[in-house]
Design an enzyme around this catalytic site. Structure first.
Site, PDB file in Angstrom:
ATOM      1  N   ASP A   1      -1.025  -8.707   7.624  1.00  9.63           N
ATOM      2  CA  ASP A   1      -0.093  -8.338   8.703  1.00  9.63           C
ATOM      3  C   ASP A   1      -0.291  -9.132  10.005  1.00  9.63           C
ATOM      4  OD1 ASP A   1       1.268  -6.554   7.136  1.00  9.63           O
ATOM      5  OD2 ASP A   1       0.343  -4.758   7.981  1.00  9.63           O
TER       6      ASP A   1
ATOM      7  N   THR B   1      -3.473   4.271  -5.990  1.00  8.47           N
ATOM      8  CA  THR B   1      -3.979   3.197  -5.127  1.00  8.47           C
ATOM      9  C   THR B   1      -5.321   3.557  -4.527  1.00  8.47           C
ATOM     10  OG1 THR B   1      -3.459   1.748  -3.265  1.00  8.47           O
ATOM     11  CG2 THR B   1      -2.799   4.047  -3.027  1.00  8.47           C
TER      12      THR B   1
ATOM     13  N   LYS C   1       7.307  -1.399  11.221  1.00  8.35           N
ATOM     14  CA  LYS C   1       6.902  -2.117   9.996  1.00  8.35           C
ATOM     15  C   LYS C   1       7.556  -1.473   8.769  1.00  8.35           C
ATOM     16  CE  LYS C   1       3.320  -3.346   6.739  1.00  8.35           C
ATOM     17  NZ  LYS C   1       1.961  -3.364   6.240  1.00  8.35           N
TER      18      LYS C   1
ATOM     19  N   ARG D   1       7.320  -2.725   1.120  1.00  7.02           N
ATOM     20  CA  ARG D   1       6.934  -1.403   0.596  1.00  7.02           C
ATOM     21  C   ARG D   1       7.989  -0.360   0.976  1.00  7.02           C
ATOM     22  NH1 ARG D   1       2.446  -2.007   2.082  1.00  7.02           N
ATOM     23  NH2 ARG D   1       1.861  -2.878   0.073  1.00  7.02           N
TER      24      ARG D   1
ATOM     25  N   ASP E   1       2.177  -2.668  -6.815  1.00  6.77           N
ATOM     26  CA  ASP E   1       1.477  -3.940  -6.814  1.00  6.77           C
ATOM     27  C   ASP E   1       2.241  -4.867  -5.892  1.00  6.77           C
ATOM     28  OD1 ASP E   1      -0.934  -5.204  -7.956  1.00  6.77           O
ATOM     29  OD2 ASP E   1       0.502  -6.779  -8.427  1.00  6.77           O
TER      30      ASP E   1
ATOM     31  N   ASN F   1      -6.032   1.696  -1.791  1.00  6.83           N
ATOM     32  CA  ASN F   1      -5.801   1.037  -0.510  1.00  6.83           C
ATOM     33  C   ASN F   1      -5.278   2.074   0.496  1.00  6.83           C
ATOM     34  OD1 ASN F   1      -4.321  -0.293   1.585  1.00  6.83           O
ATOM     35  ND2 ASN F   1      -4.289  -2.175   0.373  1.00  6.83           N
TER      36      ASN F   1
ATOM     37  N   LYS G   1      -1.877   1.317   2.234  1.00 11.62           N
ATOM     38  CA  LYS G   1      -0.705   1.596   1.398  1.00 11.62           C
ATOM     39  C   LYS G   1      -0.412   3.098   1.369  1.00 11.62           C
ATOM     40  CE  LYS G   1      -1.111  -1.957  -2.262  1.00 11.62           C
ATOM     41  NZ  LYS G   1      -1.243  -2.104  -3.726  1.00 11.62           N
TER      42      LYS G   1
ATOM     43  N   GLY H   1      -4.286  -5.981   5.704  1.00  8.26           N
ATOM     44  CA  GLY H   1      -4.080  -7.216   4.936  1.00  8.26           C
ATOM     45  C   GLY H   1      -3.670  -8.400   5.805  1.00  8.26           C
TER      46      GLY H   1
HETATM   47  P1  ITT Z   1      -4.488  -1.021  -5.074  1.00  8.85           P
HETATM   48  O1  ITT Z   1      -4.396  -2.022  -6.206  1.00  8.85           O
HETATM   49  O2  ITT Z   1      -5.611  -0.053  -5.233  1.00  8.85           O
HETATM   50  O3  ITT Z   1      -3.167  -0.365  -4.772  1.00  8.85           O
HETATM   51  P2  ITT Z   1      -4.917  -3.411  -3.513  1.00  8.85           P
HETATM   52  O4  ITT Z   1      -5.048  -3.690  -2.057  1.00  8.85           O
HETATM   53  O5  ITT Z   1      -5.935  -4.029  -4.435  1.00  8.85           O
HETATM   54  O6  ITT Z   1      -4.862  -1.832  -3.714  1.00  8.85           O
HETATM   55  P3  ITT Z   1      -2.826  -5.049  -4.714  1.00  8.85           P
HETATM   56  O7  ITT Z   1      -3.644  -5.460  -5.887  1.00  8.85           O
HETATM   57  O8  ITT Z   1      -1.401  -4.660  -4.920  1.00  8.85           O
HETATM   58  O9  ITT Z   1      -3.455  -3.799  -3.973  1.00  8.85           O
HETATM   59  O10 ITT Z   1      -2.911  -6.217  -3.647  1.00  8.85           O
HETATM   60  C1  ITT Z   1      -2.141  -6.135  -2.518  1.00  8.85           C
HETATM   61  C2  ITT Z   1      -2.689  -7.072  -1.454  1.00  8.85           C
HETATM   62  O11 ITT Z   1      -1.599  -7.828  -0.894  1.00  8.85           O
HETATM   63  C3  ITT Z   1      -3.304  -6.292  -0.308  1.00  8.85           C
HETATM   64  O12 ITT Z   1      -4.673  -6.034  -0.499  1.00  8.85           O
HETATM   65  C4  ITT Z   1      -3.028  -7.227   0.867  1.00  8.85           C
HETATM   66  O13 ITT Z   1      -3.985  -8.255   0.887  1.00  8.85           O
HETATM   67  C5  ITT Z   1      -1.670  -7.823   0.496  1.00  8.85           C
HETATM   68  N1  ITT Z   1      -0.582  -6.965   1.015  1.00  8.85           N
HETATM   69  C6  ITT Z   1       0.257  -6.164   0.289  1.00  8.85           C
HETATM   70  N2  ITT Z   1       1.075  -5.465   1.096  1.00  8.85           N
HETATM   71  C7  ITT Z   1       0.753  -5.830   2.344  1.00  8.85           C
HETATM   72  C8  ITT Z   1       1.222  -5.444   3.612  1.00  8.85           C
HETATM   73  O14 ITT Z   1       2.158  -4.509   3.768  1.00  8.85           O
HETATM   74  N3  ITT Z   1       0.679  -6.032   4.683  1.00  8.85           N
HETATM   75  C9  ITT Z   1      -0.280  -6.956   4.562  1.00  8.85           C
HETATM   76  N4  ITT Z   1      -0.819  -7.346   3.403  1.00  8.85           N
HETATM   77  C10 ITT Z   1      -0.301  -6.789   2.294  1.00  8.85           C
END
Ligand code: ITT
Length: 196
Positions: free
Chosen positions: A156, A7, A176, A182, A68, A9, A12, A154
């Site tokens: 949240d 990731t 959370k 997750r 994802d 992010n 995450k 995100g």
């Molecule tokens: P990676 O692919 O590098 O892991 P990313 O943020 O691009 O990072 P995703 O493609 O899986 O990951 O998109 C997930 C999105 O969904 C994330 O950027 C948030 O906008 C939303 N999201 C997922 N989990 C969340 C959470 O726990 N709280 C708030 N928003 C969340």
């Protein structure tokens, strides 16, 4: 046990380390000099989760996992869904994404009854000894139309889990993680790893 988390992010990564605890050393791809940003060309959470896990496994030949995830909004026919991260554009700006979702809900409510139900979904792909395993998590709730709280990332600040009065952003990290999509998926992964 050492696992790389595919990731980019930071939110995450922090949550996964807290959820999985001290028994696991969760390594960021950046710590290994790898940029984890890979094109997510799949049409489901599972497909994109596999793409991210396979990318890192090919690069490192180590055990790894990917997450994802995204938010599914009932009145928006499931959007932003797999497009949650880039909903308002390539910059992946959390505020812009929230703004876009709220604007679309307002537009919907001009002609329909209010329905702000939403859910977070997470699909984790684990690659262990070259084999793939999948773990899913889900959190149901509803959306509010203005941001509340400062924690998390995100969507949240506008997501209120079922049975709660607080948004995910108003909760402590522990609160959370105890109920999140997750947390749900990664605890299933940890249980599986423990049994092996
Ligand atoms: P990676 O692919 O590098 O892991 P990313 O943020 O691009 O990072 P995703 O493609 O899986 O990951 O998109 C997930 C999105 O969904 C994330 O950027 C948030 O906008 C939303 N999201 C997922 N989990 C969340 C959470 O726990 N709280 C708030 N928003 C969340």
């Amino acid at each position: 046990m050492k696992l790389i988390f595919s990731t980019g992010n930071k939110g995450k990564l922090k949550e996964a380390r807290q959820i999985l605890g001290n028994e696991y050393e969760i390594i960021s791809p950046y710590d290994m000099g790898i940029d984890p940003d890979v094109e997510e060309t799949g049409s489901t959470f599972e497909e994109n989760s596999i793409i991210k896990a396979e990318f890192l496994h090919k690069a490192t030949v180590m055990d790894c996992f990917a997450d994802d995830s995204g938010m599914i909004v009932d009145c928006l026919d499931g959007r932003p869904g797999i497009y949650s991260a880039r909903y308002a554009g390539e910059s992946k700006d959390f505020d812009d994404n929230i703004f876009k979702v709220i604007e679309e809900i307002k537009e919907y409510e001009k002609t329909h009854e209010t329905n702000r139900n939403a859910a977070f979904v997470c699909v984790v792909t684990l690659i262990l000894g070259g084999e793939k395993y999948f773990f899913e998590g889900r959190l149901d709730g509803h959306l509010i139309m203005e941001k509340r709280g400062t924690g998390g990332f995100g969507y949240d600040p506008i997501f209120v889990p079922e049975g709660s009065e607080k948004t995910l952003s108003e909760m402590s990290e522990e609160e959370k993680n105890a109920l999140s999509h997750r947390g749900d998926a990664l605890r299933k992964m940890a249980e599986f790893l423990k049994k092996r």
